[in-house]
Every structure is written in structure tokens, then in C-alpha cells.
Design a protein around this motif. Structure first.
Motif, mmCIF file in Angstrom:
data_model
loop_
_atom_site.group_PDB
_atom_site.id
_atom_site.type_symbol
_atom_site.label_atom_id
_atom_site.label_comp_id
_atom_site.label_asym_id
_atom_site.label_seq_id
_atom_site.Cartn_x
_atom_site.Cartn_y
_atom_site.Cartn_z
ATOM 1 N N CYS A 35 0.846 -1.191 0.000
ATOM 2 C CA CYS A 35 0.000 0.000 0.000
ATOM 3 C C CYS A 35 0.886 1.248 0.000
ATOM 4 C CB CYS A 35 -0.875 -0.030 1.254
ATOM 5 S SG CYS A 35 -2.160 1.220 1.247
ATOM 6 N N ASN A 36 0.512 2.263 -0.765
ATOM 7 C CA ASN A 36 1.337 3.478 -0.863
ATOM 8 C C ASN A 36 1.300 4.350 0.388
ATOM 9 O OD1 ASN A 36 2.228 2.902 -3.433
ATOM 10 N ND2 ASN A 36 0.570 4.027 -4.439
ATOM 11 N N PRO A 126 5.311 1.357 1.824
ATOM 12 C CA PRO A 126 4.592 2.603 1.518
ATOM 13 C C PRO A 126 5.506 3.675 0.924
ATOM 14 C CG PRO A 126 5.127 2.535 3.842
ATOM 15 C CD PRO A 126 5.627 1.249 3.256
ATOM 16 N N LYS A 127 4.900 4.568 0.148
ATOM 17 C CA LYS A 127 5.646 5.728 -0.358
ATOM 18 C C LYS A 127 5.720 6.804 0.730
ATOM 19 C CE LYS A 127 4.659 5.019 -5.235
ATOM 20 N NZ LYS A 127 3.853 5.452 -6.392
ATOM 21 N N ARG A 161 12.313 6.055 3.862
ATOM 22 C CA ARG A 161 10.897 6.373 3.616
ATOM 23 C C ARG A 161 10.598 7.819 3.967
ATOM 24 N NH1 ARG A 161 8.963 1.545 1.524
ATOM 25 N NH2 ARG A 161 10.100 -0.115 2.531
ATOM 26 N N MET A 198 3.976 12.071 -4.518
ATOM 27 C CA MET A 198 4.447 10.685 -4.356
ATOM 28 C C MET A 198 4.338 9.914 -5.670
ATOM 29 S SD MET A 198 5.329 10.389 -1.200
ATOM 30 C CE MET A 198 5.586 11.986 -0.501
#
Length: 198
Positions: A35-36, A126-127, A161, A198
Motif C-alpha cells: 500500500c502506498n 509505503p511511499k 521512507r 508521491m
């Protein structure tokens, strides 16, 4: 997914062998993997334990409404916690009734789940990670308090991140003034802008 099942078993093992304090149940993260967008809260409360999901109590309702205000829905994000069990405190009233309430997790308690959370982050990939409140903030950044960094994007070198610190939704309950509400709402708009990059 095998990896999620493995995380769940690891959380269960930590919880079952924890004897330092009394606790009130435990949960896992919720939402799609990978999931981003990953939101990380502090620890579950009573409603979360009852429903087996993070952010479903009063703070969860606030969270949900702000999510929608920037065009996000719960099925598009992952939500997890820094501490996966409910830290509680018990009080005996004058009438002899025992009341149970939430307390913030101790740093020793969040440390118990350090590797589990790191592994969940790696799995979710995640982004952006949005920390909600001081507990996940201190766990994932070098900041001491949310007041000095909320609403801005930072890069965590260790995790590689982007981290976006925000106030915990329950802070609206404790800070019932227009000035704070404006700051809180502006942070969500800043998050919306950050997500576009993102």
C-alpha cells in the motif's frame, strides 16, 4: 498472505509473554498490503480491541472524516500501531468499582514491537508514512514532540521512507479551541499536497 499471518503470530507471542503490566487485548494492522499510504497510530483502545481493527473508536471517526475530506478512503490505506496491545490503567472508585482506562504505551512497550513494525513497514512498502501522535513520531524520527514538526515531510534515512508527522485525531477532543482545529485541518491539506508528489 503468509507474511501477515507470521506478523500476527509474532505479535501474539509478544503479548502472551508480556508480564510487566496488565494489558487489555491486542490487534494487528488493517488495510491492503502492499500500500502506498501507511498511517501509524499509538496503541489500540477499548473499541479497537472489541472490533479487532485500529482507529474505529471516537478518534477513528474523526480520522475517517478527515480522510474523506482529502479524498481518501480506508480501503486505500493501511493503518497500524506502534504498540499492538492496549495499555491500560485500573482505578478503584470510592464505591469499590474498578474502572479501566487507556494509557500511553511506555517506550519499553513500543520497543517490544520494533522489529514487528519495521517488518510490517517493509511488507507494506509505503511511499509515505503518516505518524499520528508523539508515540510513533518518537519511534520513527528524532523529534521530541509533534509541535516542532507536524505537517511537514521528512525522510527517514534508516527506513528510506518519507515520514509525515501529524497530531493524533484524539488531540481534537483535548484541544477544543478554534486555533488548534485550524492547525489540524491545515495539516490534512498539507498531507493532500504531499501525496500529490508521491
Amino acid at each position: 498472505m503468509k507474511e501477515l499471518e507470521s506478523l500476527k503470530l509474532r505479535i501474539q507471542n509478544i503479548v502472551e509473554s508480556y508480564e510487566s503490566e496488565e494489558i487489555g487485548g491486542w490487534i494487528t494492522g488493517d488495510g491492503p498490503v502492499p500500500c502506498n499510504i501507511l498511517f501509524i497510530g499509538e496503541a489500540p483502545g477499548k473499541t479497537e480491541i472489541e472490533q479487532g481493527k485500529p482507529f474505529v473508536g471516537m478518534a477513528g471517526e474523526t480520522f475517517q472524516s478527515y480522510l474523506q475530506s482529502i479524498g481518501l478512503s480506508r480501503d486505500k490505506i493501511r493503518i497500524t500501531n506502534t504498540c499492538f496491545f492496549r495499555p491500560i490503567k485500573k482505578k478503584l472508585s470510592k464505591t469499590g468499582r474498578v474502572t479501566i482506562s487507556n494509557r500511553p504505551p511506555k517506550s519499553s512497550e513500543t520497543k517490544l514491537f520494533k522489529e514487528v513494525l519495521d517488518d510490517e513497514i517493509a511488507l507494506v512498502n509505503p511511499k509515505i508514512i503518516i505518524t499520528l501522535g508523539n508515540v510513533p513520531l518518537k519511534r520513527l524520527t528524532n523529534f521530541d514532540s509533534i509541535g516542532e514538526c507536524h505537517g511537514k515531510l521528512y525522510f527517514n534515512e534508516e527506513l528510506k521512507r518519507n515520514v509525515f508527522p501529524m497530531y493524533h485525531p484524539s488531540s481534537l477532543t483535548y484541544n477544543r479551541n478554534d486555533e488548534f482545529k485550524t492547525i489540524y485541518e491545515e495539516d490534512w491539506l498539507k498531507l493532500k499536497e504531499a501525496l500529490k508528489t508521491m
